[in-house]
Design a protein around this motif. Structure first.
Motif, PDB file in Angstrom:
ATOM      1  N   GLY A 127       7.275   8.577  -0.712  1.00 47.82           N
ATOM      2  CA  GLY A 127       6.784   7.307  -1.235  1.00 47.82           C
ATOM      3  C   GLY A 127       5.577   7.514  -2.117  1.00 47.82           C
ATOM      4  O   GLY A 127       5.369   8.599  -2.666  1.00 47.82           O
ATOM      5  N   ARG A 128       4.753   6.468  -2.230  1.00 48.17           N
ATOM      6  CA  ARG A 128       3.544   6.542  -3.067  1.00 48.17           C
ATOM      7  C   ARG A 128       2.362   5.954  -2.314  1.00 48.17           C
ATOM      8  O   ARG A 128       2.519   5.144  -1.395  1.00 48.17           O
ATOM      9  CB  ARG A 128       3.762   5.802  -4.386  1.00 48.17           C
ATOM     10  N   LEU A 129       1.163   6.370  -2.730  1.00 50.71           N
ATOM     11  CA  LEU A 129      -0.075   5.875  -2.140  1.00 50.71           C
ATOM     12  C   LEU A 129      -0.832   5.041  -3.151  1.00 50.71           C
ATOM     13  O   LEU A 129      -0.863   5.362  -4.357  1.00 50.71           O
ATOM     14  CB  LEU A 129      -0.960   7.040  -1.689  1.00 50.71           C
ATOM     15  N   GLU A 130      -1.484   3.996  -2.682  1.00 49.28           N
ATOM     16  CA  GLU A 130      -2.279   3.134  -3.556  1.00 49.28           C
ATOM     17  C   GLU A 130      -3.690   3.657  -3.767  1.00 49.28           C
ATOM     18  O   GLU A 130      -4.464   3.074  -4.513  1.00 49.28           O
ATOM     19  CB  GLU A 130      -2.379   1.727  -2.955  1.00 49.28           C
ATOM     20  N   VAL A 131      -4.031   4.755  -3.098  1.00 50.82           N
ATOM     21  CA  VAL A 131      -5.402   5.264  -3.156  1.00 50.82           C
ATOM     22  C   VAL A 131      -5.393   6.732  -3.559  1.00 50.82           C
ATOM     23  O   VAL A 131      -4.352   7.386  -3.570  1.00 50.82           O
ATOM     24  CB  VAL A 131      -6.105   5.110  -1.785  1.00 50.82           C
ATOM     25  N   VAL A 143      -1.500   1.261   2.736  1.00 50.71           N
ATOM     26  CA  VAL A 143      -1.653   1.900   1.419  1.00 50.71           C
ATOM     27  C   VAL A 143      -0.461   2.769   1.063  1.00 50.71           C
ATOM     28  O   VAL A 143      -0.413   3.360  -0.025  1.00 50.71           O
ATOM     29  CB  VAL A 143      -2.939   2.752   1.371  1.00 50.71           C
ATOM     30  N   TYR A 144       0.524   2.864   1.982  1.00 50.58           N
ATOM     31  CA  TYR A 144       1.717   3.691   1.729  1.00 50.58           C
ATOM     32  C   TYR A 144       2.927   2.791   1.504  1.00 50.58           C
ATOM     33  O   TYR A 144       3.143   1.829   2.249  1.00 50.58           O
ATOM     34  CB  TYR A 144       1.979   4.626   2.907  1.00 50.58           C
ATOM     35  N   HIS A 145       3.735   3.133   0.492  1.00 53.03           N
ATOM     36  CA  HIS A 145       4.961   2.383   0.192  1.00 53.03           C
ATOM     37  C   HIS A 145       6.097   3.372  -0.024  1.00 53.03           C
ATOM     38  O   HIS A 145       5.997   4.268  -0.872  1.00 53.03           O
ATOM     39  CB  HIS A 145       4.763   1.521  -1.059  1.00 53.03           C
ATOM     40  N   GLY A 146       7.154   3.218   0.738  1.00 55.55           N
ATOM     41  CA  GLY A 146       8.305   4.103   0.585  1.00 55.55           C
ATOM     42  C   GLY A 146       9.037   4.311   1.891  1.00 55.55           C
ATOM     43  O   GLY A 146       8.845   3.584   2.873  1.00 55.55           O
ATOM     44  N   GLU A 147       9.931   5.314   1.894  1.00 50.43           N
ATOM     45  CA  GLU A 147      10.661   5.662   3.111  1.00 50.43           C
ATOM     46  C   GLU A 147       9.677   6.176   4.162  1.00 50.43           C
ATOM     47  O   GLU A 147       8.760   6.945   3.842  1.00 50.43           O
ATOM     48  CB  GLU A 147      11.692   6.745   2.819  1.00 50.43           C
ATOM     49  N   LYS A 148       9.867   5.757   5.407  1.00 48.39           N
ATOM     50  CA  LYS A 148       8.892   6.172   6.412  1.00 48.39           C
ATOM     51  C   LYS A 148       9.533   6.274   7.794  1.00 48.39           C
ATOM     52  O   LYS A 148      10.620   5.766   8.049  1.00 48.39           O
ATOM     53  CB  LYS A 148       7.731   5.183   6.469  1.00 48.39           C
ATOM     54  N   SER A 149       8.822   6.979   8.642  1.00 44.67           N
ATOM     55  CA  SER A 149       9.127   7.043  10.069  1.00 44.67           C
ATOM     56  C   SER A 149       7.816   6.871  10.809  1.00 44.67           C
ATOM     57  O   SER A 149       6.808   7.479  10.448  1.00 44.67           O
ATOM     58  CB  SER A 149       9.764   8.391  10.424  1.00 44.67           C
ATOM     59  N   GLU A 150       7.821   6.036  11.817  1.00 45.23           N
ATOM     60  CA  GLU A 150       6.611   5.812  12.591  1.00 45.23           C
ATOM     61  C   GLU A 150       6.549   6.704  13.824  1.00 45.23           C
ATOM     62  O   GLU A 150       5.669   6.564  14.677  1.00 45.23           O
ATOM     63  CB  GLU A 150       6.522   4.341  13.004  1.00 45.23           C
ATOM     64  N   VAL A 167       0.604  15.274   1.552  1.00 41.35           N
ATOM     65  CA  VAL A 167       1.394  15.391   2.771  1.00 41.35           C
ATOM     66  C   VAL A 167       0.641  14.674   3.888  1.00 41.35           C
ATOM     67  O   VAL A 167      -0.528  14.977   4.154  1.00 41.35           O
ATOM     68  CB  VAL A 167       1.637  16.866   3.148  1.00 41.35           C
ATOM     69  N   LEU A 168       1.320  13.709   4.538  1.00 43.75           N
ATOM     70  CA  LEU A 168       0.712  12.872   5.560  1.00 43.75           C
ATOM     71  C   LEU A 168       1.401  13.102   6.898  1.00 43.75           C
ATOM     72  O   LEU A 168       2.632  13.206   6.964  1.00 43.75           O
ATOM     73  CB  LEU A 168       0.840  11.392   5.192  1.00 43.75           C
ATOM     74  N   ARG A 169       0.623  13.171   7.972  1.00 46.67           N
ATOM     75  CA  ARG A 169       1.182  13.259   9.322  1.00 46.67           C
ATOM     76  C   ARG A 169       0.985  11.929  10.038  1.00 46.67           C
ATOM     77  O   ARG A 169      -0.105  11.359  10.025  1.00 46.67           O
ATOM     78  CB  ARG A 169       0.506  14.365  10.138  1.00 46.67           C
ATOM     79  N   VAL A 170       2.072  11.435  10.650  1.00 46.49           N
ATOM     80  CA  VAL A 170       2.000  10.187  11.394  1.00 46.49           C
ATOM     81  C   VAL A 170       1.299  10.437  12.720  1.00 46.49           C
ATOM     82  O   VAL A 170       1.732  11.275  13.522  1.00 46.49           O
ATOM     83  CB  VAL A 170       3.410   9.618  11.634  1.00 46.49           C
ATOM     84  N   GLU A 171       0.191   9.710  12.938  1.00 46.75           N
ATOM     85  CA  GLU A 171      -0.555   9.806  14.183  1.00 46.75           C
ATOM     86  C   GLU A 171      -0.818   8.413  14.725  1.00 46.75           C
ATOM     87  O   GLU A 171      -0.567   7.409  14.052  1.00 46.75           O
ATOM     88  CB  GLU A 171      -1.864  10.570  13.954  1.00 46.75           C
ATOM     89  N   LYS A 172      -1.321   8.321  15.940  1.00 42.65           N
ATOM     90  CA  LYS A 172      -1.566   7.025  16.564  1.00 42.65           C
ATOM     91  C   LYS A 172      -2.584   6.211  15.765  1.00 42.65           C
ATOM     92  O   LYS A 172      -2.496   4.986  15.692  1.00 42.65           O
ATOM     93  CB  LYS A 172      -2.054   7.225  17.995  1.00 42.65           C
ATOM     94  N   ALA A 173      -3.547   6.893  15.156  1.00 45.64           N
ATOM     95  CA  ALA A 173      -4.603   6.199  14.430  1.00 45.64           C
ATOM     96  C   ALA A 173      -4.196   5.797  13.018  1.00 45.64           C
ATOM     97  O   ALA A 173      -4.914   5.054  12.359  1.00 45.64           O
ATOM     98  CB  ALA A 173      -5.860   7.067  14.376  1.00 45.64           C
ATOM     99  N   GLY A 174      -3.075   6.311  12.536  1.00 42.84           N
ATOM    100  CA  GLY A 174      -2.645   6.021  11.176  1.00 42.84           C
ATOM    101  C   GLY A 174      -2.007   7.239  10.528  1.00 42.84           C
ATOM    102  O   GLY A 174      -1.325   8.032  11.192  1.00 42.84           O
ATOM    103  N   LEU A 175      -2.239   7.407   9.230  1.00 43.89           N
ATOM    104  CA  LEU A 175      -1.661   8.518   8.470  1.00 43.89           C
ATOM    105  C   LEU A 175      -2.763   9.513   8.131  1.00 43.89           C
ATOM    106  O   LEU A 175      -3.667   9.192   7.341  1.00 43.89           O
ATOM    107  CB  LEU A 175      -1.001   7.993   7.187  1.00 43.89           C
TER     108      LEU A 175
END
Length: 631
Positions: A127-131, A143-150, A167-175
């Protein structure tokens, strides 16, 4: 030793040589950002990598096969709570493969060409980031838009407002932002060479020269310091060292079968002996390792009683009987900090035998060793193909969780027995389920700080539960208050009362003897009583003296119950007061013994005896010294 740089040839294989390829004429590309003992990616690691691509990035299994096609690639181990590798193929570092405790699975954080390719082809969660992202940031989902998994541990690959790959890692606090780099337009699916091409280039460009130098060096060392014998283990390093040894004129080898070896390890040693025409003698420990396990508890990375008692001590006894001065090994400096501190030719220490230890492969990398194995057509232990990095016992504490799981599949019978023991051990000590699932038995006293922190924050486990304080008392004798303690050394349960009486003079002068105990007096106001069943009672005028006497009493019980026949006590005794009967029963002559206790200090069985309780005892004494009152 500083590890050599790692390069990737455009032909499709890793190398330590940057010069023009003899196969394609192209220049190799340096794999920036990785440094360490580069090893070959085996089939087992490729399987882990494909599984991580599916689980972390959400790609299909078919796509994972294209992204991780197999072949000669390199992995470099990184510092991590459990295990982590930088995986190098396709022209650079493709990603960081890590086994994470919070998800209990392999995860892949893509890098370089792989991250750009996943984004461009929209292969997974992209996806893409707004920041504008910065490494270490924790971003909100908004701030993230696109395909995702929570799902915890999933990886999202995006481009930020600056056009960079993030590269973002999904964590309890966010990305959490793991990695940021420039987008690569030229990223493409990898093409890897054959193993034969990898071997041909690396052998001709580098390893053949190193191999010939090792043969020449070892020939000179053997001529100056022989006779020699080589220790073989069934691993790749000792196999190449054995080939060097035979070409240098060596004829004899020794292999120690602890009873905990993989079946394939024993078979590999037999195949190696036949292929090199090397006479390899197999020795076994005089004490059954399963029985010693009941006395010493699970071995740990900081508690390697198994190596000393079941491997080195029996091997050392064989080497001494053979009269060999020089012991040849496959040790390499990049394997561990302790081996890095050793020299290529160093003095023998401990129970391993011989006067000198020669390590002809001292400055080699694992990649160099794999090249020599294939080039010389030496047998390769199948455990490598299962993903196991170093050959050892099936339950070796140096293994990671995935490696232990691979060992369980390779040795189901042994693993079932081992699991039953661990379950009973944990139940008797009220240890939590996490101790078993995360294999926390791999550390006994002093795990690395990152492991201790992770165990506390993720699992709620405190190491103090494994080594609690040991209770102490004070007794009133001849008008004086004396510190005293009663301990139990499980190793002493392996000894009969006759065995205990035979070693008791090493602690002090015999004072009293009965069918159930023997008492010795090291000094006028000190007393040590050794009981059948492994109990020891000691009292002494001061806490420091009591601690020392408690340790020596525990050592004496272990020496009586777990003797390995290494003969180190005989060599250490300045009074020639010790004989070892049938390679497993030390007898101390009281008429000659001066109770210097040197035999107790060198005994490998004694060196690990009662460590958990002695550590607890030391904690108690330190607490008392700081002003705490006895309970």
């Amino acid at each position: 030793m500083k590890p050599p740089r790692l390069y990737w040839c455009t032909c499709g294989f890793p190398s330590h040589e940057p010069r023009a390829c003899i196969l394609c004429g192209g220049e190799a590309i340096e794999a920036y950002g990785v440094s360490g003992d580069a090893s070959l990616v085996t089939d087992g690691v490729w399987r882990w990598l494909r599984k991580a691509l599916v689980d972390s990035l959400g790609v299909s299994e078919r796509t994972a096969e294209r992204l991780a096609p197999g072949g000669p690639a390199a992995r470099v181990k990184l510092d991590h709570v459990e295990v982590s590798y930088a995986v190098v193929y396709g022209g650079g570092v493709a990603g960081i493969l890590s086994f994470e405790w919070d998800t209990y699975r392999w995860e892949l954080s893509p890098r370089d060409w792989l991250a750009s390719l996943v984004y461009r082809e929209r292969l997974g969660y992209t996806g893409r980031l707004e920041v504008r992202a910065a490494r270490g940031d924790v971003l909100p989902w908004s701030v993230y838009h696109g395909e995702k998994s929570e799902e915890l541990g999933a990886r999202l690959v995006a481009r930020d407002v600056a056009g960079r790959i993030v590269v973002l890692r999904v964590e309890k606090a966010g990305l959490r932002v793991e990695h940021v780099e420039a987008y690569r337009e030229d990223a493409d699916y990898p093409r890897l060479a054959s193993i034969d091409e990898f071997v041909r280039y690396n052998w001709e460009a580098r390893v053949e020269r190193m191999y010939r130098e090792a043969v020449d060096w070892l020939s000179r060392v053997m001529e100056a310091h022989g006779p020699a014998v080589i220790r073989v283990s069934g691993g790749k390093d000792s196999s190449v060292a054995a080939a060097v040894y035979t070409e240098a004129g060596g004829e004899r080898g020794v292999f120690t079968d602890t009873g905990w070896e993989h079946g394939s390890t024993v078979e590999t040693v037999e195949r190696l002996a036949r292929s090199l025409s090397l006479a390899v003698d197999t020795v076994e420990p005089p004490r059954d390792c399963w029985r010693l396990l009941e006395a010493y508890g699970p071995p740990g990375r900081d508690y390697r009683w198994c190596t000393q008692l079941c491997k080195l001590a029996p091997t050392g006894g064989y080497i001494r009987e053979a009269g060999a001065r020089l012991v040849v090994t496959g040790n390499r400096a990049l394997e561990s900090p302790s081996r890095a501190r050793e020299k290529r030719l160093s003095k023998s220490r401990g129970a391993g035998g011989g006067e000198l230890v020669a390590s002809p492969l001292h400055e080699w990398t694992a990649l160099d060793v794999f090249t020599a194995v294939y080039a010389k057509r030496l047998p390769l232990n199948p455990v490598y193909e299962a993903g196991i990095e170093r050959v050892g016992c099936f339950n070796c504490p140096s293994q990671s969780i995935p490696e232990l799981e691979a060992s369980a599949r390779l040795e189901p019978g042994k693993w079932e027995r081992w699991s039953r023991f661990l379950s009973r051990y944990a139940r008797e000590r009220d240890l939590p389920e996490h101790w078993l699932r995360y294999h926390l038995w791999r550390w006994r006293f002093n795990p690395p700080p990152r492991v201790r922190r992770a165990a506390r924050s993720l699992l709620g486990f405190r190491w103090e539960k494994v080594t609690p304080r040991t209770a102490v008392t004070r007794v009133l004798r001849v008008g004086q208050e004396l510190p005293s303690v009663r301990l139990n050394n499980a190793a002493g349960r392996l000894a009969s009362m006759t065995d205990i009486v035979a070693v008791a003079p090493a602690v002090g002068a015999l004072w009293e003897k009965s069918e159930s105990h023997v008492a010795v007096r090291p000094s006028r106001h000190s007393l040590a009583v050794l009981y059948e069943g492994g109990d020891a009672y000691v009292e002494s005028p001061s806490w420091d003296e009591m601690l020392e006497l408690a340790e020596d009493a525990a050592r004496a019980l272990a020496m009586a119950g777990a003797c390995t026949g290494c003969m180190l006590c005989v060599e250490a005794c300045p009074s020639n007061a010790i004989t070892v009967v049938e390679r497993r029963r030390p007898v101390v002559d009281q008429r000659r013994c001066t109770a210097c206790r040197k035999c107790l200090r060198v005994c490998p069985a004694a060196s690990y005896s009662l460590l958990s309780q002695l550590v607890g005892l030391q904690k108690t004494i330190e607490a008392i010294a700081s002003g705490e009152k006895l309970p």
